[in-house]
Design an enzyme around this catalytic site. Structure first.
Site, PDB file in Angstrom:
ATOM      1  CE1 TYR A   1       8.548  54.447  14.009  1.00 56.20           C
ATOM      2  CE2 TYR A   1       7.024  53.299  15.616  1.00 56.20           C
ATOM      3  CZ  TYR A   1       8.002  54.272  14.890  1.00 56.20           C
ATOM      4  OH  TYR A   1       7.088  55.033  15.728  1.00 56.20           O
TER       5      TYR A   1
ATOM      6  CB  SER B   1       3.368  49.804  10.434  1.00 50.05           C
ATOM      7  OG  SER B   1       3.365  48.844  10.883  1.00 50.05           O
TER       8      SER B   1
ATOM      9  CG  ASP C   1      -9.242  60.062  22.350  1.00 45.19           C
ATOM     10  OD1 ASP C   1      -8.744  60.532  21.045  1.00 45.19           O
ATOM     11  OD2 ASP C   1      -9.666  59.107  22.658  1.00 45.19           O
TER      12      ASP C   1
ATOM     13  CE1 TYR D   1      -0.731  49.864  14.041  1.00 45.25           C
ATOM     14  CE2 TYR D   1      -0.316  47.831  12.186  1.00 45.25           C
ATOM     15  CZ  TYR D   1      -0.195  49.561  13.533  1.00 45.25           C
ATOM     16  OH  TYR D   1       0.701  50.007  13.528  1.00 45.25           O
TER      17      TYR D   1
ATOM     18  CE  LYS E   1       0.292  52.619  13.080  1.00 52.72           C
ATOM     19  NZ  LYS E   1      -0.025  53.546  13.775  1.00 52.72           N
TER      20      LYS E   1
ATOM     21  CG  ASN F   1       8.857  42.316  13.644  1.00 54.21           C
ATOM     22  OD1 ASN F   1       8.813  42.681  12.135  1.00 54.21           O
ATOM     23  ND2 ASN F   1       8.021  41.353  14.139  1.00 54.21           N
TER      24      ASN F   1
ATOM     25  CG  ASP G   1       2.150  34.917  10.316  1.00 51.87           C
ATOM     26  OD1 ASP G   1       1.903  35.699  10.762  1.00 51.87           O
ATOM     27  OD2 ASP G   1       3.165  34.394  11.758  1.00 51.87           O
TER      28      ASP G   1
HETATM   29  P1  NAD Z   1       1.401  51.406  22.439  1.00 49.82           P
HETATM   30  O1  NAD Z   1      -0.188  51.040  22.180  1.00 49.82           O
HETATM   31  O2  NAD Z   1       1.972  50.974  23.647  1.00 49.82           O
HETATM   32  O3  NAD Z   1       1.154  53.234  22.668  1.00 49.82           O
HETATM   33  C1  NAD Z   1      -0.030  53.440  22.466  1.00 49.82           C
HETATM   34  C2  NAD Z   1       0.038  54.930  23.457  1.00 49.82           C
HETATM   35  O4  NAD Z   1      -0.731  55.666  22.847  1.00 49.82           O
HETATM   36  C3  NAD Z   1      -0.983  53.668  23.986  1.00 49.82           C
HETATM   37  O5  NAD Z   1      -0.474  54.789  25.813  1.00 49.82           O
HETATM   38  C4  NAD Z   1      -2.414  54.084  23.819  1.00 49.82           C
HETATM   39  O6  NAD Z   1      -2.941  54.397  25.432  1.00 49.82           O
HETATM   40  C5  NAD Z   1      -2.222  55.883  23.249  1.00 49.82           C
HETATM   41  N1  NAD Z   1      -3.601  55.694  22.762  1.00 49.82           N
HETATM   42  C6  NAD Z   1      -4.566  55.171  21.507  1.00 49.82           C
HETATM   43  N2  NAD Z   1      -5.597  56.351  21.414  1.00 49.82           N
HETATM   44  C7  NAD Z   1      -5.236  56.919  22.180  1.00 49.82           C
HETATM   45  C8  NAD Z   1      -5.998  58.401  21.837  1.00 49.82           C
HETATM   46  N3  NAD Z   1      -6.530  58.387  21.185  1.00 49.82           N
HETATM   47  N4  NAD Z   1      -6.373  59.253  23.015  1.00 49.82           N
HETATM   48  C9  NAD Z   1      -4.225  59.902  23.330  1.00 49.82           C
HETATM   49  N5  NAD Z   1      -3.719  58.006  23.370  1.00 49.82           N
HETATM   50  C10 NAD Z   1      -3.424  57.104  23.001  1.00 49.82           C
HETATM   51  O7  NAD Z   1       1.563  51.311  21.442  1.00 49.82           O
HETATM   52  P2  NAD Z   1       3.027  51.069  20.759  1.00 49.82           P
HETATM   53  O8  NAD Z   1       4.033  49.918  20.781  1.00 49.82           O
HETATM   54  O9  NAD Z   1       4.394  51.687  21.421  1.00 49.82           O
HETATM   55  O10 NAD Z   1       3.471  51.807  18.856  1.00 49.82           O
HETATM   56  C11 NAD Z   1       3.350  52.824  18.824  1.00 49.82           C
HETATM   57  C12 NAD Z   1       2.959  53.372  17.799  1.00 49.82           C
HETATM   58  O11 NAD Z   1       3.147  53.030  16.920  1.00 49.82           O
HETATM   59  C13 NAD Z   1       1.376  53.082  17.881  1.00 49.82           C
HETATM   60  O12 NAD Z   1       0.546  54.410  16.156  1.00 49.82           O
HETATM   61  C14 NAD Z   1       1.701  51.697  16.154  1.00 49.82           C
HETATM   62  O13 NAD Z   1       0.530  51.887  15.338  1.00 49.82           O
HETATM   63  C15 NAD Z   1       3.167  52.072  15.926  1.00 49.82           C
HETATM   64  N6  NAD Z   1       3.772  51.493  15.427  1.00 49.82           N
HETATM   65  C16 NAD Z   1       3.997  49.744  16.469  1.00 49.82           C
HETATM   66  C17 NAD Z   1       4.555  48.222  15.991  1.00 49.82           C
HETATM   67  C18 NAD Z   1       4.924  47.505  16.827  1.00 49.82           C
HETATM   68  O14 NAD Z   1       4.727  46.642  16.972  1.00 49.82           O
HETATM   69  N7  NAD Z   1       4.675  48.194  18.715  1.00 49.82           N
HETATM   70  C19 NAD Z   1       5.270  48.432  15.004  1.00 49.82           C
HETATM   71  C20 NAD Z   1       4.797  49.382  13.847  1.00 49.82           C
HETATM   72  C21 NAD Z   1       4.699  50.412  14.256  1.00 49.82           C
HETATM   73  N1  UFG Z   2       5.635  33.603  16.094  1.00 50.42           N
HETATM   74  C1  UFG Z   2       5.368  32.776  17.000  1.00 50.42           C
HETATM   75  N2  UFG Z   2       4.754  32.370  17.595  1.00 50.42           N
HETATM   76  C2  UFG Z   2       4.279  33.607  18.492  1.00 50.42           C
HETATM   77  C3  UFG Z   2       4.429  34.538  17.586  1.00 50.42           C
HETATM   78  C4  UFG Z   2       4.538  34.521  16.911  1.00 50.42           C
HETATM   79  O1  UFG Z   2       6.036  31.925  16.036  1.00 50.42           O
HETATM   80  O2  UFG Z   2       3.508  32.777  19.265  1.00 50.42           O
HETATM   81  C5  UFG Z   2       5.999  34.039  14.998  1.00 50.42           C
HETATM   82  C6  UFG Z   2       5.334  34.185  13.738  1.00 50.42           C
HETATM   83  O3  UFG Z   2       4.804  33.675  12.934  1.00 50.42           O
HETATM   84  C7  UFG Z   2       6.299  35.253  13.164  1.00 50.42           C
HETATM   85  C8  UFG Z   2       7.380  36.214  13.884  1.00 50.42           C
HETATM   86  O4  UFG Z   2       7.081  35.584  15.188  1.00 50.42           O
HETATM   87  O5  UFG Z   2       7.327  34.472  12.215  1.00 50.42           O
HETATM   88  C9  UFG Z   2       6.961  37.906  14.594  1.00 50.42           C
HETATM   89  O6  UFG Z   2       5.952  37.318  14.752  1.00 50.42           O
HETATM   90  P1  UFG Z   2       4.954  38.097  16.079  1.00 50.42           P
HETATM   91  O7  UFG Z   2       3.883  38.496  16.126  1.00 50.42           O
HETATM   92  O8  UFG Z   2       6.284  38.739  17.010  1.00 50.42           O
HETATM   93  O9  UFG Z   2       5.513  39.803  14.986  1.00 50.42           O
HETATM   94  P2  UFG Z   2       4.644  39.728  12.921  1.00 50.42           P
HETATM   95  O10 UFG Z   2       5.787  40.341  12.180  1.00 50.42           O
HETATM   96  O11 UFG Z   2       3.891  39.079  12.638  1.00 50.42           O
HETATM   97  O12 UFG Z   2       4.031  41.497  13.939  1.00 50.42           O
HETATM   98  C10 UFG Z   2       3.994  42.739  14.389  1.00 50.42           C
HETATM   99  C11 UFG Z   2       3.819  43.628  15.016  1.00 50.42           C
HETATM  100  C12 UFG Z   2       2.267  43.992  13.642  1.00 50.42           C
HETATM  101  C13 UFG Z   2       3.091  44.834  12.301  1.00 50.42           C
HETATM  102  C14 UFG Z   2       3.878  43.883  11.828  1.00 50.42           C
HETATM  103  C15 UFG Z   2       4.739  44.058  10.435  1.00 50.42           C
HETATM  104  O13 UFG Z   2       2.410  42.443  15.148  1.00 50.42           O
HETATM  105  O14 UFG Z   2       1.510  44.991  13.991  1.00 50.42           O
HETATM  106  O15 UFG Z   2       4.786  43.345  12.295  1.00 50.42           O
HETATM  107  O16 UFG Z   2       5.123  45.498  10.693  1.00 50.42           O
HETATM  108  F1  UFG Z   2       2.149  44.811  11.180  1.00 50.42           F
END
Ligand code: NAD
Ligand code: UFG
Length: 334
Positions: free
Chosen positions: A176, A124, A58, A148, A152, A178, A291
């Site tokens: 990032y 994010s 962890d 969340y 960040k 999406n 949203d």
């Molecule tokens: P993910 O959940 O697939 O990957 C995160 C990894 O971290 C997992 O493997 C999990 O097991 C591990 N983890 C979580 N807590 C832990 C801890 N305390 N110690 C050790 N390992 C731990 O998520 P992801 O989509 O790959 O996202 C990676 C990063 O990018 C995250 O910080 C997330 O917030 C950020 N992010 C993701 C998105 C998205 O839409 N996927 C968008 C913006 C930012």
């Molecule tokens: N949407 C649908 N139906 C679904 C899922 C999503 O219509 O079943 C729509 C949403 O309303 C939105 C678009 O598809 O208009 C994208 O939605 P997502 O849930 O895929 O993504 P979001 O942009 O809402 O959220 C993502 C991450 C969040 C992050 C955010 C900003 O999931 O963690 O981008 O970076 F905070």
């Protein structure tokens, strides 16, 4: 050069490990597998033909971190580990601040102890909250509106202060948009638990027949077809953005990683149908609370500072998402 990748077994981390190894880096992964499977590490090794050092632990555990820095000559850290489910963060904020903020504090404290001061952090675009700017530049006002997003932003603030206090730190805060898609091999991809919250995995599971139909959350937004507009970025482009940032680390950098283009929900559905030949049944339902109508990056800074821009299209994203889904109907449990 050895890079510690926290959360390296996860969705973005696993793709970044592949690209790091392809670029000649050695990788040490720290993951607790709270939201991933060990199988993803095996797949990284299969794709690259190289061994990944894996530490199961962890990021909040300082003794575990110390043992990593003692055992390996880590030069830089890419910090992905954390929790990312917005709804869960609203229900359980303390857990999110613990994992995301305390985890980052423990990591930076131990990095300082071992004089490793090169860090790339997963932030994010959610830190911008309800931004009026379209596209959204890095200078936009920040107003995250859920725990969340707050977690960040808090880590960003901590890292900004750290950088001000000690100029020998090199830190990239990457925001990032999406992340979607999967590696072209179809061996690694996004493996959400239960019913997906996000659009792309939901569409893929409808295509696979695991879910009956897509619910589109509102068609009355002020967009070209009324559905929400987002900046979808192929996860391999995102991974390459991390390598570009790692190479250019110098002081503090805050950079959007997005395609710089917005696509609506219907754009994505129609592109998926055209690319895969599979019909996606959908119905229009109420807007999802929280949203935003339109959210996409101003990606100029990434191009200027990192020499990076996306190269994969929405078609590539849909094709690769479907390839992963169809090859792995039950994710890593297949
Ligand atoms: P993910 O959940 O697939 O990957 C995160 C990894 O971290 C997992 O493997 C999990 O097991 C591990 N983890 C979580 N807590 C832990 C801890 N305390 N110690 C050790 N390992 C731990 O998520 P992801 O989509 O790959 O996202 C990676 C990063 O990018 C995250 O910080 C997330 O917030 C950020 N992010 C993701 C998105 C998205 O839409 N996927 C968008 C913006 C930012
Ligand atoms: N949407 C649908 N139906 C679904 C899922 C999503 O219509 O079943 C729509 C949403 O309303 C939105 C678009 O598809 O208009 C994208 O939605 P997502 O849930 O895929 O993504 P979001 O942009 O809402 O959220 C993502 C991450 C969040 C992050 C955010 C900003 O999931 O963690 O981008 O970076 F905070």
């Amino acid at each position: 050069m050895i890079v510690l990748v926290t959360g390296g077994a996860g969705y973005i981390g696993s793709h970044t490990c592949v690209e790091l190894i392809n670029a000649g880096y050695e990788v040490v992964v720290l993951d607790s597998f709270i939201n991933s499977k060990e199988e993803s590490i095996k797949r990284i090794e299969n794709i690259t033909g190289k061994t990944v050092v894996l530490v199961k632990g962890d990021v909040r555990d300082k003794d575990c971190l110390r043992s990593i820095f003692k055992n390996y000559s880590i030069n830089a850290v890419i910090h992905f580990s954390g929790l990312k489910a917005v709804g869960e963060s609203v229900a359980n904020p303390l857990k999110y601040y613990d994992y995301n903020v305390m985890g980052s504090l423990a990591l930076t404290e131990i990095m300082a102890e071992f004089n490793v001061k090169n860090l790339v952090f997963s932030s994010s675009a959610t830190v911008y909250g309800f931004s009026d700017n379209k596209p959204i530049p890095e200078t936009s006002q920040l107003s995250p509106f859920n725990p969340y997003g707050q977690s960040k932003r808090m880590v960003e603030q901590i890292l900004e202060d750290l950088s001000k206090s000690d100029a020998s730190w090199n830190i990239a805060l990457l925001r990032y948009f999406n992340p979607v898609g999967a590696h072209k091999s179809g061996m690694i991809g996004e493996d959400p638990n239960g019913i997906p919250n996000n659009l792309m995995p939901f569409v893929s599971q409808v295509a696979a027949g695991k879910l009956k139909e897509l619910s589109i959350f509102g068609n009355d937004y002020p967009t070209k077809d009324g559905t929400g507009v987002r900046d979808y970025i192929h996860v391999v482009d995102l991974a390459l953005g991390h390598i570009a940032a790692l190479k250019k680390l110098n002081g503090l950098m805050i950079i959007n990683l997005g395609a710089g283009a917005g696509y609506s929900v219907l754009d994505l559905v129609h592109t998926f149908e055209k690319t895969t030949g599979i019909k996606i049944p959908f119905k229009i339902v109420n807007r999802r609370p929280g949203d935003i109508a339109i959210y996409f990056a101003d990606a100029t800074m990434a191009k200027e500072k990192l020499g990076w821009q996306t190269k994969y299209s929405l078609e590539d994203i849909c094709r690769d998402s479907w390839h992963w889904q169809s090859k792995n109907p039950n994710g890593y449990n297949t």
